[in-house]
Structure formats: C-alpha cells, structure tokens
Write an enzyme that holds these catalytic residues in place. Sequence first.
Site, PDB file in Angstrom:
ATOM      1  N   LYS A 283      49.875  36.891  38.756  1.00 15.41           N
ATOM      2  CA  LYS A 283      49.820  37.877  37.548  1.00 15.41           C
ATOM      3  C   LYS A 283      50.192  37.809  36.221  1.00 15.41           C
ATOM      4  O   LYS A 283      51.356  37.059  36.050  1.00 15.41           O
ATOM      5  CB  LYS A 283      49.921  39.845  38.015  1.00 15.41           C
ATOM      6  CG  LYS A 283      48.266  39.635  38.750  1.00 15.41           C
ATOM      7  CD  LYS A 283      49.219  41.385  39.039  1.00 15.41           C
ATOM      8  CE  LYS A 283      48.070  42.019  40.620  1.00 15.41           C
ATOM      9  NZ  LYS A 283      46.009  41.796  40.622  1.00 15.41           N
ATOM     10  N   ARG A 357      42.783  43.612  50.610  1.00 15.62           N
ATOM     11  CA  ARG A 357      41.836  42.919  51.550  1.00 15.62           C
ATOM     12  C   ARG A 357      42.761  42.468  53.209  1.00 15.62           C
ATOM     13  O   ARG A 357      42.140  43.044  53.790  1.00 15.62           O
ATOM     14  CB  ARG A 357      40.637  42.476  51.485  1.00 15.62           C
ATOM     15  CG  ARG A 357      41.016  41.068  51.228  1.00 15.62           C
ATOM     16  CD  ARG A 357      39.734  40.296  50.145  1.00 15.62           C
ATOM     17  NE  ARG A 357      39.784  40.980  48.699  1.00 15.62           N
ATOM     18  CZ  ARG A 357      39.120  40.639  48.165  1.00 15.62           C
ATOM     19  NH1 ARG A 357      37.847  39.987  48.102  1.00 15.62           N
ATOM     20  NH2 ARG A 357      39.359  41.048  46.964  1.00 15.62           N
TER      21      ARG A 357
HETATM   22  N1  BES Z   1      46.034  44.927  43.339  1.00 15.54           N
HETATM   23  C1  BES Z   1      45.014  44.499  42.331  1.00 15.54           C
HETATM   24  C2  BES Z   1      43.761  45.261  42.557  1.00 15.54           C
HETATM   25  C3  BES Z   1      44.012  46.180  40.564  1.00 15.54           C
HETATM   26  C4  BES Z   1      44.031  45.442  39.658  1.00 15.54           C
HETATM   27  C5  BES Z   1      44.124  46.970  40.764  1.00 15.54           C
HETATM   28  C6  BES Z   1      43.770  45.825  38.416  1.00 15.54           C
HETATM   29  C7  BES Z   1      44.495  47.976  39.824  1.00 15.54           C
HETATM   30  C8  BES Z   1      44.070  47.558  38.463  1.00 15.54           C
HETATM   31  C9  BES Z   1      44.284  43.722  43.998  1.00 15.54           C
HETATM   32  O1  BES Z   1      45.559  43.514  44.491  1.00 15.54           O
HETATM   33  C10 BES Z   1      43.790  42.288  43.425  1.00 15.54           C
HETATM   34  O2  BES Z   1      44.792  41.974  42.583  1.00 15.54           O
HETATM   35  N2  BES Z   1      42.837  41.482  42.557  1.00 15.54           N
HETATM   36  C11 BES Z   1      42.084  41.271  42.420  1.00 15.54           C
HETATM   37  C12 BES Z   1      41.530  40.460  43.370  1.00 15.54           C
HETATM   38  C13 BES Z   1      40.859  38.666  42.625  1.00 15.54           C
HETATM   39  C14 BES Z   1      41.550  37.743  42.483  1.00 15.54           C
HETATM   40  C15 BES Z   1      39.354  38.286  43.405  1.00 15.54           C
HETATM   41  C16 BES Z   1      41.506  41.362  40.718  1.00 15.54           C
HETATM   42  O3  BES Z   1      40.893  42.356  41.496  1.00 15.54           O
HETATM   43  O4  BES Z   1      41.458  40.219  40.264  1.00 15.54           O
HETATM   44 MN    MN Z   2      46.442  41.170  43.909  1.00 17.44          MN
END
Ligand code: BES
Ligand code: MN
Length: 503
Positions: A283, A357
């Site tokens: 990230k 997931r």
């Molecule tokens: N933990 C994150 C989702 C999240 C993002 C929670 C911001 C709270 C605040 C999750 O694991 C994630 O990174 N999801 C990705 C999925 C994508 C790679 C398909 C996302 O939401 O960008």
């Molecule tokens: Mn994630």
Amino acid sequence: MAKQKTVNVSVQYKELDTIKDELLVVGVFETDTMPRDLSALDKKTGGNIKRVYDLKDFSGKAKESVLIYNADAKSASRVLLAGLGKRDDFELDTIRAAAASAIRKADNIKAASVAICMDVPKGTCPEAKAQVIAEGLVFGRYQYTEQLSSPSGKDGILKASIIAWNKNDLTAMRKGAKVGILQAEGQNYSRSLANKSGGEINPVTLAAEARKLARKFGMKCKIFDDKELVKQGMGGILAVGQGSVSKPRLIMLEYNGKKATKTPDLVLVGKAVTFDSGGLCIKPGAGMHDMKFDKSGGCNVLGIMQAVASLKLAKNVVALVPAAENMPDGNSYRPGDIIKTYSGKTVEIQNTDAEGRMILCDALSYAVKNLKPKAIVDMATLTGACIIALGTHKAGLFANNDDIVTALKTASAAAGEPVWHLPCDKPYRDQLKSECADMRNIGGRDGGSATAAAFLREFVGEDVPWAHIDIAGVSDIKTSNDTMAAGGTGFIVRTIVEYLKNC
Ligand code: BES
Ligand code: MN
Ligand code: ZN
C-alpha cells in the site's frame, strides 16, 4: 501512565431540584418555551433556565446544548440542557447519543459525578430507555489512554446516575441499565484491542488475549497454531501469514448457553489482519498506519463473545477469528501464486492486498463443514470499495438469505448501527473467473465490495444462512466526535448481540 477512564453507572429516583451532582444533564424535546417539568429546577438556578428559553438561545433542537451555572449550593452546580429534537422524530438512538455526548462533556469539564435525566415520549419502555442511556454512557466514556502520559479531561472513575422520572420504573430501568452496560463493555473491549498497534497485537498475542477472555468468562478456547493450520490444510490463512515473523493463528471460542444441545445458533467469523501493509502489492505510505484497524472484525467477534457470556444469553455461539499479518518479505505469497484453500478450491492470487477474503474463506468453510451452525455472520474491514459506496455512515450487508438480512436490519436499527443491504449474486461471482485456478482473488474495480462478498459466498454455499458485514468504513474514526473518542469504534458489536437475543 494515565488511569483508564471508567464510568460507574447507577439508576436512581430523585427530583431534579434535589440532585447534587457536579453536572446535571437534562435531555429535552424541542419547545418554544421552557418545559413545565423544569420549573422547580429553574427556581434553583435563579430563573436562568427560563431566561435561556426566553432569549431563544436554546429550544431543544437535536444536538443543541447549553450549560447553565447554578449558584444554589444545595443542588447540582451545573445544568446541561441537551436538545433531543422533535418529539415526533424520537428514536432510542437519540438518547443513546445524547447520553454519550453528555458524559464526554462531563469529562471535558472534569466533573466527578453526573446525573442524567432524559425525556422520552409516553409509552417508551423504561427498560429499553435505561439500556440505551447506559450504552451511551459506557461507550461515550471510553478513550484509548494506554499510551498517554496525561490525557485531557477527567482521569479514572466518573460517577453517572441515570434518573428515573417515575419511581415505578426503577426495577425495569435497573435491569435495562445492566444489559446496556454489558453490551457497551463488549464494544469497548473490542475497541481496546483494535486500538493497539501492530507492534503489540500480532496473531500470537491476539490469540493470547482470546485465551485470557475465554478463561475469564468460562468459555472453551482452541488455538490452531501454524503447524495445526498446515495439518488442517488451511492454505488461505497460511499464505497471507507467510511473509510475517509472527505466524498465523485460527482462534476458536465456544460459548454454550444451552444445556440441551451443542448446535451453534450462530458462528461468528471475524477478519483479524493484525496489520495490513498490502504484502508484496504494498500500500502507499499515506494512511498505512490505519491498517492496524484491519483486525477490527476479529476484535468485534471477541467483544461480542464477552457481551454474550457476561449477559449469560441462552444461546450457543462459536467464534472463529483467523489472524495473520500481511507483510512484504522474501517468503511472502506472490501475485500469480495458486493457493489451495481448506475447502479444496484453488485461488489464483492477483493482488496480495486482497488478503482478508483469503483468511476468511478457510474459517467459513471450516464452520460449514465442522460446526453445522444454524447461521453464520462474518465481519471484516474487507474493501476500500465499501467506503466509496457507503462512506463512513453505514456498514455493507451481504447475504445468501433474505431472512437473515431482515433479522440483522432489525437488530441494527435497535442498536443504532446502520447497515445497507448490497448484492453478491452470480454476476459478481462471474467477475472472479480465472483461467488457471477455480477462481481469482480479485474481480476488478467495478463493484469491489460485491465481488469480495461473492468470493466469500463461494465458500459458504447456499445451505446455511450467511451474512457478511463489511465494516471498512465504520470500524474506526480519525478524530473524536460528539459521541466517541478517536480510534476503534466496535461498530456492529451491539447489533450482533441484539440479533442473538432475538434469534
Ligand atoms: N483492509 C483492506 C480494506 C480497507 C481499506 C479497509 C481501507 C479499511 C480502509 C483490504 O485488505 C484491502 O486492501 N482491499 C483492497 C482490495 C483490492 C486489492 C481488490 C482494496 O480495497 O483496495
Ligand atoms: Mn489488504
Ligand atoms: Zn485488509
């Protein structure tokens, strides 16, 4: 270090003008002139309450408040009038929020004791009234102070009395307050875990916390360590955890409130990614610190278990908390890897940041295969897309069954934690098709929350009623607001406890 902020809640019958606490909070509906009930108290303040109304400085609009100082030594030194809005618009959440906001004001002015008296429309159940006020007081008082040398506001215990208008309501109100305290304490326990950083809470230390909780409340606890996860074939949890020095765990707690049967009325599954860096698909730095809250689903499940056990609900509940830390490392799982999950289904990893997931799927299929529950609810900070869809006001609700949607919506309304039903049917599943595995772990940008839910649904099937709650937008707040301190919110804990009471 700072003392923990706590509140000691009691219910009492008293005339308003005889209350001697440092702060008296009176919740009133919107009116043009001073409500007659306040005249005795007004006399004590030398007519200042009436003056506030006459000057049109306050009329009781929602969230409006005014602080009045009282020179009379025999009654409360300060009176806070708290607006409850229009009587016709009343919901229990109005006084829940007003109580939370009142105790936060009391903290601000460092009052050691506060009395709370809330008007409600005729016919409001006194038990429910006291329950929601107690909830507001307990979650309103909470603050994550563990790492502060000297927090602002009042340290330690704050005494709060909920005032009954009617002596006959006392017994019912005491009962309701007790329930409210325990529910909000479950919520606060979740927040106290969620607020700890990834340096402190990792899969191993979270499992230790769960074991401590189980011991305290007489629940069964089983921890699947990494060796056991290998033995069980939980490839999803292992893959996400393999880049971290803290090895993954699957935490299982069992609360048995029914003597006659072992069948779980509900299995709770909560995502506990103790820190989500994104893994190799790392990230951006800005905002990454908030990914300590990526364990909120798992923390909520533990908070719900505490509430259920302390309320001694006559239900059977099993908690499954898959816990892993998602880190970049030479040993991390990679984009392109094909992971064999506990169900036997294979998943092509296209983004290591879609890790939630991957740990949930193993726990969900474990629940279906081995626990044969009447229903399953999972909760997870699963997708940023859910924040795009619903903002920070509502959680996303997805399900394979309409009855569980209805039941959860009812519970959510009672708890004052809004949810919004979104789809997860076949078109979303189709977005997850892979050429080299049974499915892939992302479905593209479009409908990102729905494809994530459709992914989970694949591991539950259609036979057991299941719901998934995406709490990404509601699990934490960046700055303190009227009713809550900054940090973890424990959002959805109260909803699930309400659901369990009625299921
Ligand atoms: N933990 C994150 C989702 C999240 C993002 C929670 C911001 C709270 C605040 C999750 O694991 C994630 O990174 N999801 C990705 C999925 C994508 C790679 C398909 C996302 O939401 O960008
Ligand atoms: Mn994630
Ligand atoms: Zn995540």
